[in-house]
Design a protein around this motif. Sequence first.
Motif, PDB file in Angstrom:
ATOM      1  N   MET A  80       0.826  -1.205   0.000  1.00 26.31           N
ATOM      2  CA  MET A  80       0.000   0.000   0.000  1.00 26.31           C
ATOM      3  C   MET A  80       0.864   1.261   0.000  1.00 26.31           C
ATOM      4  SD  MET A  80      -3.088  -0.898  -0.248  1.00 26.31           S
ATOM      5  CE  MET A  80      -3.862   0.670   0.126  1.00 26.31           C
ATOM      6  N   HIS A  81       1.951   1.242   0.768  1.00 26.71           N
ATOM      7  CA  HIS A  81       2.865   2.391   0.807  1.00 26.71           C
ATOM      8  C   HIS A  81       3.513   2.608  -0.559  1.00 26.71           C
ATOM      9  CE1 HIS A  81       5.985   5.143   2.202  1.00 26.71           C
ATOM     10  NE2 HIS A  81       6.889   4.346   1.649  1.00 26.71           N
TER      11      HIS A  81
ATOM     12  N   ASN B 121      -0.346 -10.723  -5.407  1.00 24.09           N
ATOM     13  CA  ASN B 121      -0.942  -9.926  -4.319  1.00 24.09           C
ATOM     14  C   ASN B 121      -0.520  -8.453  -4.323  1.00 24.09           C
ATOM     15  OD1 ASN B 121      -2.015 -12.347  -3.596  1.00 24.09           O
ATOM     16  ND2 ASN B 121      -1.292 -12.340  -1.493  1.00 24.09           N
ATOM     17  N   GLY B 122       0.060  -7.981  -5.392  1.00 17.95           N
ATOM     18  CA  GLY B 122       0.332  -6.555  -5.446  1.00 17.95           C
ATOM     19  C   GLY B 122       1.585  -6.121  -6.178  1.00 17.95           C
ATOM     20  N   LEU B 123       2.624  -6.940  -6.199  1.00 15.56           N
ATOM     21  CA  LEU B 123       3.873  -6.508  -6.832  1.00 15.56           C
ATOM     22  C   LEU B 123       3.735  -6.361  -8.342  1.00 15.56           C
ATOM     23  CD1 LEU B 123       6.655  -8.470  -4.872  1.00 15.56           C
ATOM     24  CD2 LEU B 123       5.826  -6.128  -4.550  1.00 15.56           C
ATOM     25  N   THR B 124       2.941  -7.226  -8.969  1.00 15.11           N
ATOM     26  CA  THR B 124       2.734  -7.110 -10.408  1.00 15.11           C
ATOM     27  C   THR B 124       2.081  -5.777 -10.756  1.00 15.11           C
ATOM     28  OG1 THR B 124       2.555  -9.494 -10.756  1.00 15.11           O
ATOM     29  CG2 THR B 124       1.544  -8.079 -12.411  1.00 15.11           C
ATOM     30  N   MET B 125       1.084  -5.387  -9.986  1.00 13.10           N
ATOM     31  CA  MET B 125       0.403  -4.119 -10.225  1.00 13.10           C
ATOM     32  C   MET B 125       1.375  -2.950 -10.131  1.00 13.10           C
ATOM     33  SD  MET B 125      -2.896  -2.555  -8.187  1.00 13.10           S
ATOM     34  CE  MET B 125      -3.812  -4.071  -8.504  1.00 13.10           C
ATOM     35  N   ILE B 126       2.297  -3.020  -9.171  1.00 17.05           N
ATOM     36  CA  ILE B 126       3.286  -1.950  -9.000  1.00 17.05           C
ATOM     37  C   ILE B 126       4.259  -1.915 -10.172  1.00 17.05           C
ATOM     38  CG2 ILE B 126       5.260  -1.220  -7.604  1.00 17.05           C
ATOM     39  CD1 ILE B 126       3.712  -2.312  -5.149  1.00 17.05           C
TER      40      ILE B 126
END
Length: 434
Positions: free
Chosen positions: A95-96, A144-149
């Motif tokens: 999230m950060h 869970n989130g790293l791909t989106m980043i």
Amino acid sequence: MVVDDIQFLSILKGKRIKLTLKNASYLGIVQRINPNKTIVLADVVGANNGGRYPGSKMFFGHEIVNDDDEDDDDEEFINFVVIDEFHGKFGPAVMHIKKQQVIGIGADGVEIYKHGRLCWLQIATKHKVFLFDILLLGARAFKNGLTMILQSKNILKVMHDCRAIAGCLSTQFGVNVTNVFDTQVADVMCFYSETGGLLPDRVSTLQEVISLHLKVPSSQLLSLKMKSELAQEKAMWYKRPCPLPLLKVMALSVIHLHPLRLVLLDTLMTDYMLLVDSYLKSSHFQPDKLDHITMESVLELPKELRQLEQIRSDRQDWATGQFPVTDQGLLDRFNPRMSKSSESQQEQPKPKRECMKASSTSLFVGRGHSDSLMDSKNNGAFPGKSPSQLGIGRGLFLQTPPAQKPGECAANTASDEAAEAPKSLLQSFRSFRD
């Protein structure tokens, strides 16, 4: 093979370091670091009194101390977080990172440049470094989130040589990284501009780029050199828990990416800003000249822009005189020709970087050049065919003092063997001592 702190510190063999004990400090060259937690130094000199000790001298790990004031130095304090599980730290970290506009990216593992095994992914924000343990988290970390980043077009990813990282992420996890600023590419572009369109014989390492553009002393970059050497030890990347010195080295490898990007952007924009400044200072649009302006004269290519070809030619003349040319027609960038005069001038103080000024007489462009684009005596024309002057300062220097001579700004990027070990390495003796 088990890799622990003692084996990690063995990379210091042959290096000159400073050991601080409870009652004295010593400088010496590391001969051995033994499993019984003793260190043998040669060519030992007392840091306090300068006294020399013949032969070798042994130090015991429990005698080695660290100055707490030194450990708290801002340059040495690295705020990093190890993310090795999904419960607790993973979610808040993602999230950060998602809220950032610019992040630094690094990766380590077993032969990742050959699409081997990715073990660690480092993500640096402005004030914190997250070390994602991909070996433990697995592909789920990306889902869970790293791909989106990594695939976000709204987050700029700063990397040094993105080829290995991008190839590894694509092959192993199906992640296609976008919106990347590559500091290795930017460094070559800077050199290309400075040499009038000539290319170096090789690209730069992260250690070399940081030393050249951020002016970080070589002694403070020893950790990055150690990391490149340790990368050859495959078993190290699989060891859990990971040794603290190695975690710090991984964090250090990405904390410079943010400022490095800004410096490189500034250098890449130097020529453009120079030309804009020449427009602002042009007498063509002064009030007393307005009567002579016509539509045809406004659209004419101004003399400031016509000088671009001469700038390129002068820079090429300087570059071919400064660097040996390989059989492939490339410049041997890291083995420049050093004359006696330039060597003596390197010891002179470097001029400070100044902002754009009204006068364009005698300037330094980028990291490496001083081009006399305009000369008041020649009504703005180039003063002959004199080669550009060497300067490794960053940005643009205007109105160079008369005492300025070629090579005065040259940076000494060679490794200083007599320098003290960086505090991050001295700090790692704490675990060795205990």
